[in-house]
Scaffold this motif. Sequence first.
Motif, PDB file in Angstrom:
ATOM      1  N   LEU A 210       0.827  -1.216   0.000  1.00  0.00           N
ATOM      2  CA  LEU A 210       0.000   0.000   0.000  1.00  0.00           C
ATOM      3  C   LEU A 210       0.856   1.258   0.000  1.00  0.00           C
ATOM      4  CD1 LEU A 210      -3.005  -0.622   2.440  1.00  0.00           C
ATOM      5  CD2 LEU A 210      -3.105  -0.202  -0.019  1.00  0.00           C
ATOM      6  N   GLY A 211       2.019   1.184   0.641  1.00  0.00           N
ATOM      7  CA  GLY A 211       2.911   2.343   0.674  1.00  0.00           C
ATOM      8  C   GLY A 211       3.336   2.773  -0.719  1.00  0.00           C
ATOM      9  N   SER A 212       3.521   1.800  -1.619  1.00  0.00           N
ATOM     10  CA  SER A 212       3.886   2.109  -3.009  1.00  0.00           C
ATOM     11  C   SER A 212       2.658   2.463  -3.839  1.00  0.00           C
ATOM     12  CB  SER A 212       4.612   0.917  -3.640  1.00  0.00           C
ATOM     13  OG  SER A 212       5.815   0.638  -2.948  1.00  0.00           O
ATOM     14  N   VAL A 213       1.527   1.770  -3.584  1.00  0.00           N
ATOM     15  CA  VAL A 213       0.276   2.075  -4.296  1.00  0.00           C
ATOM     16  C   VAL A 213      -0.129   3.515  -4.052  1.00  0.00           C
ATOM     17  CG1 VAL A 213      -2.211   1.561  -4.388  1.00  0.00           C
ATOM     18  CG2 VAL A 213      -0.556  -0.312  -4.275  1.00  0.00           C
ATOM     19  N   PHE A 214       0.111   4.001  -2.839  1.00  0.00           N
ATOM     20  CA  PHE A 214      -0.276   5.358  -2.460  1.00  0.00           C
ATOM     21  C   PHE A 214       0.336   6.421  -3.369  1.00  0.00           C
ATOM     22  CE2 PHE A 214       0.463   9.251   0.038  1.00  0.00           C
ATOM     23  CZ  PHE A 214      -0.861   9.575   0.352  1.00  0.00           C
ATOM     24  N   LEU A 215       1.493   6.117  -3.965  1.00  0.00           N
ATOM     25  CA  LEU A 215       2.178   7.091  -4.826  1.00  0.00           C
ATOM     26  C   LEU A 215       1.329   7.515  -6.014  1.00  0.00           C
ATOM     27  CD1 LEU A 215       5.802   5.580  -4.891  1.00  0.00           C
ATOM     28  CD2 LEU A 215       4.894   7.355  -3.390  1.00  0.00           C
ATOM     29  N   CYS A 216       0.314   6.698  -6.385  1.00  0.00           N
ATOM     30  CA  CYS A 216      -0.523   7.048  -7.536  1.00  0.00           C
ATOM     31  C   CYS A 216      -1.445   8.222  -7.243  1.00  0.00           C
ATOM     32  CB  CYS A 216      -1.339   5.845  -8.004  1.00  0.00           C
ATOM     33  SG  CYS A 216      -2.752   5.433  -6.948  1.00  0.00           S
ATOM     34  N   THR A 217      -1.641   8.565  -5.958  1.00  0.00           N
ATOM     35  CA  THR A 217      -2.571   9.641  -5.604  1.00  0.00           C
ATOM     36  C   THR A 217      -1.910  10.808  -4.875  1.00  0.00           C
ATOM     37  OG1 THR A 217      -4.738  10.074  -4.583  1.00  0.00           O
ATOM     38  CG2 THR A 217      -3.248   8.638  -3.366  1.00  0.00           C
ATOM     39  N   THR A 218      -0.555  10.832  -4.849  1.00  0.00           N
ATOM     40  CA  THR A 218       0.132  11.877  -4.077  1.00  0.00           C
ATOM     41  C   THR A 218      -0.182  13.295  -4.555  1.00  0.00           C
ATOM     42  OG1 THR A 218       2.071  11.478  -5.463  1.00  0.00           O
ATOM     43  CG2 THR A 218       2.078  10.492  -3.272  1.00  0.00           C
ATOM     44  N   GLY A 219      -0.534  13.468  -5.819  1.00  0.00           N
ATOM     45  CA  GLY A 219      -0.830  14.809  -6.335  1.00  0.00           C
ATOM     46  C   GLY A 219      -2.241  15.287  -6.060  1.00  0.00           C
ATOM     47  N   ALA A 220      -3.049  14.475  -5.347  1.00  0.00           N
ATOM     48  CA  ALA A 220      -4.449  14.851  -5.101  1.00  0.00           C
ATOM     49  C   ALA A 220      -4.559  16.140  -4.285  1.00  0.00           C
ATOM     50  CB  ALA A 220      -5.180  13.713  -4.393  1.00  0.00           C
ATOM     51  N   GLU A 221      -3.647  16.331  -3.334  1.00  0.00           N
ATOM     52  CA  GLU A 221      -3.695  17.538  -2.505  1.00  0.00           C
ATOM     53  C   GLU A 221      -3.446  18.788  -3.340  1.00  0.00           C
ATOM     54  OE1 GLU A 221      -4.625  19.248   1.046  1.00  0.00           O
ATOM     55  OE2 GLU A 221      -4.398  17.080   0.873  1.00  0.00           O
ATOM     56  N   ALA A 222      -2.608  18.659  -4.398  1.00  0.00           N
ATOM     57  CA  ALA A 222      -2.334  19.787  -5.299  1.00  0.00           C
ATOM     58  C   ALA A 222      -3.580  20.203  -6.072  1.00  0.00           C
ATOM     59  CB  ALA A 222      -1.211  19.423  -6.268  1.00  0.00           C
ATOM     60  N   LEU A 223      -4.470  19.228  -6.346  1.00  0.00           N
ATOM     61  CA  LEU A 223      -5.747  19.541  -7.000  1.00  0.00           C
ATOM     62  C   LEU A 223      -6.491  20.613  -6.214  1.00  0.00           C
ATOM     63  CD1 LEU A 223      -7.185  15.969  -7.687  1.00  0.00           C
ATOM     64  CD2 LEU A 223      -6.760  17.658  -9.407  1.00  0.00           C
TER      65      LEU A 223
END
Length: 646
Positions: A210-223
Motif C-alpha cells: 500500500l505504501g507504493s500504491v499510495f504514490l498514484c494519488t500523491t498529487g491529489a492535494e495539489a488539485l
Amino acid sequence: MSQNHKNLDKVTAAGLLITLGIIFGDIGTSPLYVMQAIIGKEKIDDEIVFGSLSLIFWTLTLQTTLKYVVLILRADNNGEGGIFALYALVRRHAKWLTIPAIIGGSTLLADGIITPPVSVASAIEGLQLVYPDIQTIPIIITIITILFLVQAFGTNLVGKAFGPIMFIWFSMLAILGLRQIINEPAIFSALNPYHAYRLLFFHQDGFWLLGSVFLCTTGAEALYSDLGHCGRGNIRISWIYVKICLLLNYFGQGVWAISMHGQYLDGRKPFYQLMPDWFLLIGIGIATMATIIASQALITGSYTLISEAIRLTFWPKVRLKYPSDHKGQLYIRSINWLLWAGCVGVVLYFKESANMEAAYGLAITLTMLMTTILAAYYLYTHRFNKAWIVAFLVVYVLIEGAFLAANMLKFTHGGWVSVLIASVIALVMIIWYRSNIIKNRLTEFVKLERYIDGLKELSKDESIQKYSTHLVYMSNAHRVSEIESKVMYSIFEKRPKRADIYWFIHVDITDEPYTMKYKVNIIEPDDVIKVTFKLGFRVEQRINLYFRKVIEEMVKRKEVDIRSRYESLSKQNVTGDFRFVVLERYLSNENKLPFWERLTMEAYFFIKGFTNSEDKWFGLDTSNVKVEKVPLILRPIDNITLERED
C-alpha cells in the motif's frame, strides 16, 4: 450564488487546457515510478499485477475522485483552496484545529522538496536504456537548478506552453497503454475489487505494498491547493480525461508485467518498456518536460502555501514578490532557495529514483489525514447530515490510516528525511504562532483621543526641532480609536518628534485573495489622520506606493494640505517631506516569563534575525524610513530587593 462561485464552476476550453498544465503535473507523472515501486524486488506474478492494478483503480476512485474532486473542492475560501484555506474556514469554531493545520501544511511543504527530485530522476534515468553508462545525477541537478533560477523572472510565458505539453503527455500515456491492452483486454478484470482484497489480505507482503500504491494519488492535494488558479468546473471536467489516460497507462504496464511472469524487474522500468525503441528518446524528452512542469506546479504551490501561512501567523513575514502582471504569479526568494537546497540534497543523498520512492509518500499521507479532519469539521459547521459526516470521517481515516501504516515501513529506508524536513517546518510554524499569541496577549493599546491635544501642542512647539512635515507610523491597532502605547512612547518620550501632520497606517489582511481597498479616518483635521488598508492575502505589500495614491486622492478632495510648512518652501508650493517610522520590537531583559514562553520568544527572535525587517515587508522606501527598536516587556520582573547604603 456569488459571482466568485459562478466563476469557480465555469468551464472553458482554454480553462481546461490551462488546468492540464497547472493542476495535474504531480499526479500525472506518477506512472513513471508507481508500478516500478510496487513490483520492486518482488517476483512478478498475476496476483501482484492484478491486485496492484485493482488497488490503483480504487485508490484513484475513492481518494482522488470522490474525496478531492467531488467533496473537498466544495470547500473554497473565497475561491481559494488548500489546507490553510480550509483551516481559515473553520478556525473560528475550535482552537485545536491549529494542530492538524500545522501538521498538514508542514508535511505538504516537505512533499514539495522530495517530489521534484523523484519525478525528474524517474524521467532522466530512462536515458540509461539508450546510454547505459550515462551519469544522471549531474543532469538532474542541472535541470532542477535551472528550474529554480527562472522563478525570479516569472513563468508566465513558459506557463502558456504547459497546457499543450501536458495534453501531449497524457495522450502519450493513453496511447502507450492502449498498444498493450489491445493484446490483453482481460487486464480490465483488475477493476474487480476482489483482486485488491486478495492482495491485501492473502499475499505475504500485500498490505505493505500500500505504501507504493499510495504514490498514484500523491498529487491529489495539489488539485485542491490550486483551486483558485483554475476553478472547480475546469478541474472536475479535465480530471475525467486525466484519470482515463492514467488508468490506460497503468493497465498497459500491467499487461507488460504479466508477460514477465516469474521474473524480476532487474532494473527495468515498466513505463519505458511500453515504448518502441525508435520512440524512446522522444518519450524521454516528453517525460522530462512533464516532470519539469510537475515540479513547477509544486514550487508555485509552496509559494502559495507560505503566503497563506504568513496571513495566518504561521510563518515569518518574508518578502513576497510578483515577477509579472499575471494574477497569482508569486515569488518568494528565501523559500525558492530553501527548496532548491532541499531538492539538491535529496538527489545527492538518494542518488536514484528507486531510493527516493522508498522515502516518498510518508509525509503527504499525513497531509491527507489532516485534510480529512479539517474537512469533516467543515461539513459539521456547515450543518451537513451528521451520519454522512461520521461515514466520511470513518471511511477516510481508515483508508489513510492504512496508507500511513504501510508507509511507516519506509521510515528507515529514507522516509525519515521527509519526516525530519516536515518536523523542522512544523517547529518554525509552532514557534511563530505561539509567539504571536504571547505578543498579542500583552500588547497594550490606548485610546487615541487621550493624546490628540498633546499631539496638537507638540506640533506647534517650536522649541523642539521639527522631525518631519508628515510623520507616518505603521500600526497594528485594528480599531480606529486605538493605537499602541509604544507608538505614543516613540512620539513623546523616546525622542520628541514634532511634525505638522501625524499619520497612522494599519494594514488589514483579508480572506479575499485580491482585495485592494482603503479607508481614511480624519481624527483631527490637518493634524491626526488614520488610514486603514484592506489588502487581499495575495496582494503584494507596497504600502509606500499605495499611500502615495491615497494622498493624491485626498489632495483632489481637498481633505489635506501636503505642502511644506516651512515658510520659504511653502511659498514655492513644495510638497512637505514624509517620514515613516516602523517599530521593531526586541525581547527585553526585564522580562520574567515561564520557561516555555521564554524559550518560545527566544526562538522567535532568533528566527526573526534571518528574516526581512518590518519596513521591507511593507515595501517602504529605505530612504525615508526610520526603524526604531523598542523593548518588548511581556511580564516585568518584580519583587526586586535592593538595599541602600548611606
